[in-house]
Design an enzyme around this catalytic site. Structure first.
Site, PDB file in Angstrom:
ATOM      1  N   CYS A 123      -3.872   6.106   0.042  1.00  0.00           N
ATOM      2  CA  CYS A 123      -3.367   4.820  -0.444  1.00  0.00           C
ATOM      3  C   CYS A 123      -2.995   4.842  -1.920  1.00  0.00           C
ATOM      4  O   CYS A 123      -2.558   3.834  -2.479  1.00  0.00           O
ATOM      5  CB  CYS A 123      -4.387   3.721  -0.186  1.00  0.00           C
ATOM      6  SG  CYS A 123      -4.854   3.599   1.555  1.00  0.00           S
ATOM      7  N   ARG A 134      -3.497   3.670  12.445  1.00  0.00           N
ATOM      8  CA  ARG A 134      -3.007   4.897  11.800  1.00  0.00           C
ATOM      9  C   ARG A 134      -2.057   5.650  12.703  1.00  0.00           C
ATOM     10  O   ARG A 134      -1.142   6.317  12.235  1.00  0.00           O
ATOM     11  CB  ARG A 134      -4.188   5.748  11.349  1.00  0.00           C
ATOM     12  CG  ARG A 134      -4.909   5.029  10.211  1.00  0.00           C
ATOM     13  CD  ARG A 134      -6.058   5.804   9.652  1.00  0.00           C
ATOM     14  NE  ARG A 134      -6.778   4.955   8.701  1.00  0.00           N
ATOM     15  CZ  ARG A 134      -7.958   5.234   8.209  1.00  0.00           C
ATOM     16  NH1 ARG A 134      -8.579   6.351   8.565  1.00  0.00           N
ATOM     17  NH2 ARG A 134      -8.537   4.422   7.352  1.00  0.00           N
ATOM     18  N   TYR A 157      -3.230  -9.349  16.151  1.00  0.00           N
ATOM     19  CA  TYR A 157      -2.165  -8.877  17.038  1.00  0.00           C
ATOM     20  C   TYR A 157      -2.016  -9.801  18.246  1.00  0.00           C
ATOM     21  O   TYR A 157      -1.086  -9.652  19.023  1.00  0.00           O
ATOM     22  CB  TYR A 157      -2.451  -7.434  17.471  1.00  0.00           C
ATOM     23  CG  TYR A 157      -2.537  -6.505  16.269  1.00  0.00           C
ATOM     24  CD1 TYR A 157      -1.374  -6.068  15.643  1.00  0.00           C
ATOM     25  CD2 TYR A 157      -3.764  -6.128  15.724  1.00  0.00           C
ATOM     26  CE1 TYR A 157      -1.432  -5.265  14.511  1.00  0.00           C
ATOM     27  CE2 TYR A 157      -3.837  -5.315  14.592  1.00  0.00           C
ATOM     28  CZ  TYR A 157      -2.665  -4.897  13.994  1.00  0.00           C
ATOM     29  OH  TYR A 157      -2.729  -4.112  12.868  1.00  0.00           O
ATOM     30  N   CYS A 160      -0.121   4.197   1.631  1.00  0.00           N
ATOM     31  CA  CYS A 160      -0.523   5.194   2.638  1.00  0.00           C
ATOM     32  C   CYS A 160       0.522   5.456   3.723  1.00  0.00           C
ATOM     33  O   CYS A 160       0.602   6.554   4.249  1.00  0.00           O
ATOM     34  CB  CYS A 160      -1.870   4.837   3.256  1.00  0.00           C
ATOM     35  SG  CYS A 160      -1.848   3.358   4.268  1.00  0.00           S
ATOM     36  N   CYS A 189       0.860  -1.179   0.000  1.00  0.00           N
ATOM     37  CA  CYS A 189       0.000   0.000   0.000  1.00  0.00           C
ATOM     38  C   CYS A 189       0.898   1.231   0.000  1.00  0.00           C
ATOM     39  O   CYS A 189       2.073   1.145   0.361  1.00  0.00           O
ATOM     40  CB  CYS A 189      -0.905   0.023   1.230  1.00  0.00           C
ATOM     41  SG  CYS A 189      -2.257   1.211   1.070  1.00  0.00           S
ATOM     42  N   LYS A 227     -12.479  -4.786   2.046  1.00  0.00           N
ATOM     43  CA  LYS A 227     -11.910  -3.940   3.090  1.00  0.00           C
ATOM     44  C   LYS A 227     -12.791  -2.711   3.229  1.00  0.00           C
ATOM     45  O   LYS A 227     -12.959  -1.942   2.285  1.00  0.00           O
ATOM     46  CB  LYS A 227     -10.488  -3.532   2.720  1.00  0.00           C
ATOM     47  CG  LYS A 227      -9.868  -2.578   3.736  1.00  0.00           C
ATOM     48  CD  LYS A 227      -8.422  -2.293   3.434  1.00  0.00           C
ATOM     49  CE  LYS A 227      -7.847  -1.308   4.434  1.00  0.00           C
ATOM     50  NZ  LYS A 227      -6.463  -0.970   4.156  1.00  0.00           N
ATOM     51  N   GLU A 230     -16.596  -7.576  -4.909  1.00  0.00           N
ATOM     52  CA  GLU A 230     -15.165  -7.279  -4.741  1.00  0.00           C
ATOM     53  C   GLU A 230     -14.351  -8.573  -4.719  1.00  0.00           C
ATOM     54  O   GLU A 230     -13.299  -8.678  -5.351  1.00  0.00           O
ATOM     55  CB  GLU A 230     -14.929  -6.518  -3.425  1.00  0.00           C
ATOM     56  CG  GLU A 230     -15.278  -5.037  -3.463  1.00  0.00           C
ATOM     57  CD  GLU A 230     -14.216  -4.200  -4.167  1.00  0.00           C
ATOM     58  OE1 GLU A 230     -13.268  -4.767  -4.730  1.00  0.00           O
ATOM     59  OE2 GLU A 230     -14.352  -2.961  -4.154  1.00  0.00           O
ATOM     60  N   SER A 283      -6.702  -3.255  14.430  1.00  0.00           N
ATOM     61  CA  SER A 283      -6.178  -2.526  15.582  1.00  0.00           C
ATOM     62  C   SER A 283      -7.257  -2.073  16.564  1.00  0.00           C
ATOM     63  O   SER A 283      -7.078  -2.171  17.773  1.00  0.00           O
ATOM     64  CB  SER A 283      -5.371  -1.322  15.092  1.00  0.00           C
ATOM     65  OG  SER A 283      -6.173  -0.486  14.278  1.00  0.00           O
ATOM     66  N   ARG A 304     -10.984   7.765   3.475  1.00  0.00           N
ATOM     67  CA  ARG A 304     -10.744   6.692   2.503  1.00  0.00           C
ATOM     68  C   ARG A 304     -12.039   6.151   1.876  1.00  0.00           C
ATOM     69  O   ARG A 304     -12.049   5.089   1.281  1.00  0.00           O
ATOM     70  CB  ARG A 304     -10.001   5.541   3.167  1.00  0.00           C
ATOM     71  CG  ARG A 304      -8.655   5.902   3.766  1.00  0.00           C
ATOM     72  CD  ARG A 304      -7.716   4.714   3.785  1.00  0.00           C
ATOM     73  NE  ARG A 304      -6.683   4.772   4.794  1.00  0.00           N
ATOM     74  CZ  ARG A 304      -5.644   5.609   4.778  1.00  0.00           C
ATOM     75  NH1 ARG A 304      -5.524   6.506   3.798  1.00  0.00           N
ATOM     76  NH2 ARG A 304      -4.740   5.565   5.746  1.00  0.00           N
ATOM     77  N   LYS A 343     -12.115  -7.547   6.122  1.00  0.00           N
ATOM     78  CA  LYS A 343     -11.494  -6.693   7.126  1.00  0.00           C
ATOM     79  C   LYS A 343     -12.347  -5.465   7.374  1.00  0.00           C
ATOM     80  O   LYS A 343     -12.778  -4.857   6.401  1.00  0.00           O
ATOM     81  CB  LYS A 343     -10.123  -6.273   6.599  1.00  0.00           C
ATOM     82  CG  LYS A 343      -9.387  -5.276   7.459  1.00  0.00           C
ATOM     83  CD  LYS A 343      -8.137  -4.837   6.772  1.00  0.00           C
ATOM     84  CE  LYS A 343      -7.528  -3.716   7.586  1.00  0.00           C
ATOM     85  NZ  LYS A 343      -6.462  -3.058   6.940  1.00  0.00           N
TER      86      LYS A 343
HETATM   87  C1  PBG Z   1      -3.134   0.268   4.884  1.00  0.00           C
HETATM   88  C2  PBG Z   1      -3.688  -0.578   5.947  1.00  0.00           C
HETATM   89  C3  PBG Z   1      -4.521  -0.220   7.022  1.00  0.00           C
HETATM   90  C4  PBG Z   1      -4.665  -1.368   7.812  1.00  0.00           C
HETATM   91  C5  PBG Z   1      -3.975  -2.392   7.173  1.00  0.00           C
HETATM   92  N1  PBG Z   1      -3.397  -1.887   6.020  1.00  0.00           N
HETATM   93  C6  PBG Z   1      -5.080   1.093   7.438  1.00  0.00           C
HETATM   94  C7  PBG Z   1      -6.071   1.789   6.605  1.00  0.00           C
HETATM   95  O1  PBG Z   1      -6.560   1.290   5.597  1.00  0.00           O
HETATM   96  O2  PBG Z   1      -6.362   2.915   6.971  1.00  0.00           O
HETATM   97  C8  PBG Z   1      -5.421  -1.462   9.102  1.00  0.00           C
HETATM   98  C9  PBG Z   1      -4.948  -2.494  10.056  1.00  0.00           C
HETATM   99  C10 PBG Z   1      -5.454  -2.335  11.443  1.00  0.00           C
HETATM  100  O3  PBG Z   1      -6.244  -1.421  11.765  1.00  0.00           O
HETATM  101  O4  PBG Z   1      -5.038  -3.148  12.278  1.00  0.00           O
HETATM  102  N2  PBG Z   1      -3.964   0.592   3.845  1.00  0.00           N
END
Ligand code: PBG
Length: 315
Positions: free
Chosen positions: A123, A198, A306, A115, A113, A188, A226, A267, A210, A241
């Site tokens: 991204c 982030r 995690y 970003c 990615c 996603k 998708e 996260s 986004r 996700k």
């Molecule tokens: C990057 C990306 C993100 C996550 C994984 N790859 C953040 C986003 O899309 O803003 C999130 C992972 C997480 O929150 O644990 N594009």
């Protein structure tokens, strides 16, 4: 029904869903420097690690029998074009080479990615305030190729640009890497659950959000489209996700498609469990088991979490 619930022996005998370290992937945030181990404020117990320390964690993951690690990079410098995302000596590329030398029985998976690497935090490439689709594809394909050259076993595009799986597949094939699989972040969602990530990756968009590329949370049928498109473009593993708030999407994807399915416990899911546990409001260990088991029960074959290291130790 109670006869088979009478003892843990009986319950184990008839248990329908099991967690295994071999189906777990552990995310690692790699940052510049040496001997750095900075705890992420909103993700207690998770760290930004310099390469030397990241290699140590990879060794631990290997010993614990986890399937693999998923690498994210915090670059030395950010710019408009996200140059370090596809630089041969970028942070993730360097980390991959170091890990490749130190672990054998662990899949090295790289997040693809822009970003984390762009100054604007989006991204893709930004022109006239818009995140461009097609001009971004080339850079994503370059990033994927540079990761594979550095030793990645699998690449995981998370950008949500249309057509990126095909662009990456073609690039890898044309350079002789036709054996490297793609795990696509297919469904996603534009989710509030990414907040702590982030902070960890310093990838908050500097303007806007986004929603013009990630999915709208109320949509389920669209997620199936998708996934279908990603499979047609060559995705080997597809992903949903976040996980816990999208169990219906996981279940539906499991019903509709026969490719391996991954789910990312993100996260924010981690942060909520940690925060409530710290407040003494929930039983931490029990809830970690319950949440991850639910993700598998819904139909995920693979969990990116995690908690992978901790759970592997417990299982
Ligand atoms: C990057 C990306 C993100 C996550 C994984 N790859 C953040 C986003 O899309 O803003 C999130 C992972 C997480 O929150 O644990 N594009």
């Amino acid at each position: 029904m109670r006869r088979l619930r009478r003892s843990e022996r009986f319950r184990k005998l008839v248990r329908e869903t099991r967690l295994t370290p071999e189906t777990m992937i552990y995310p690692i945030f790699v940052c510049p420097g040496t001997n750095v181990r900075n705890e992420i404020g909103s993700m207690p117990g998770q760290y930004n690690l310099s390469i030397d320390n990241a290699v140590k964690v990879a060794r631990e993951a290997e010993k614990a029998g986890i399937a693999g690690v998923l690498l994210f990079g915090i670059p030395r410098e950010k710019d408009e074009l996200g140059s370090e995302a596809y630089a041969a000596d970028g942070i993730v590329q360097d980390a991959l080479r170091a890990m490749r030398e130190n672990v054998r029985d662990l899949l090295l998976i790289s997040d693809v990615c822009l970003c984390e690497y762009t100054s604007h935090g989006h991204c893709g490439l930004v022109r006239h305030g818009d995140v461009e689709n097609d001009s971004t594809l080339r850079l994503l394909a370059e990033s994927a190729l540079s990761h594979v050259r550095a030793g990645a076993d699998m690449v995981a595009p998370s950008d949500m640009m249309d057509g990126r799986v095909l662009a990456i597949r073609r690039q890898l094939d044309s350079e002789g890497y036709d054996g490297i699989p793609i795990m696509a972040y297919s469904a996603k969602y534009a989710s509030g659950f990414y907040g702590p990530f982030r902070e960890a990756a310093g990838s908050t968009p500097q303007f806007g959000d986004r929603r013009s590329y990630q999915m709208d949370p109320p949509n389920a049928r669209e997620a199936m489209r998708e996934i279908e498109l990603d499979i047609a473009e060559g995705a080997d593993i597809v992903m949903v996700k976040p996980a816990l708030a999208y169990l219906d999407i996981i279940a539906r994807a499991r019903e509709s498609f026969d490719v391996p399915l991954a789910a990312y416990q993100v996260s924010g899911e981690y942060a909520m469990i940690e925060a409530a546990s710290r407040a003494g409001w929930i039983e931490r260990d029990r809830i970690i088991m319950e949440a991850t088991t639910a993700i598998k029960r819904a139909g995920a074959d693979i969990i990116i979490t995690y908690y992978a290291l901790e759970l592997a130790g417990r299982l």
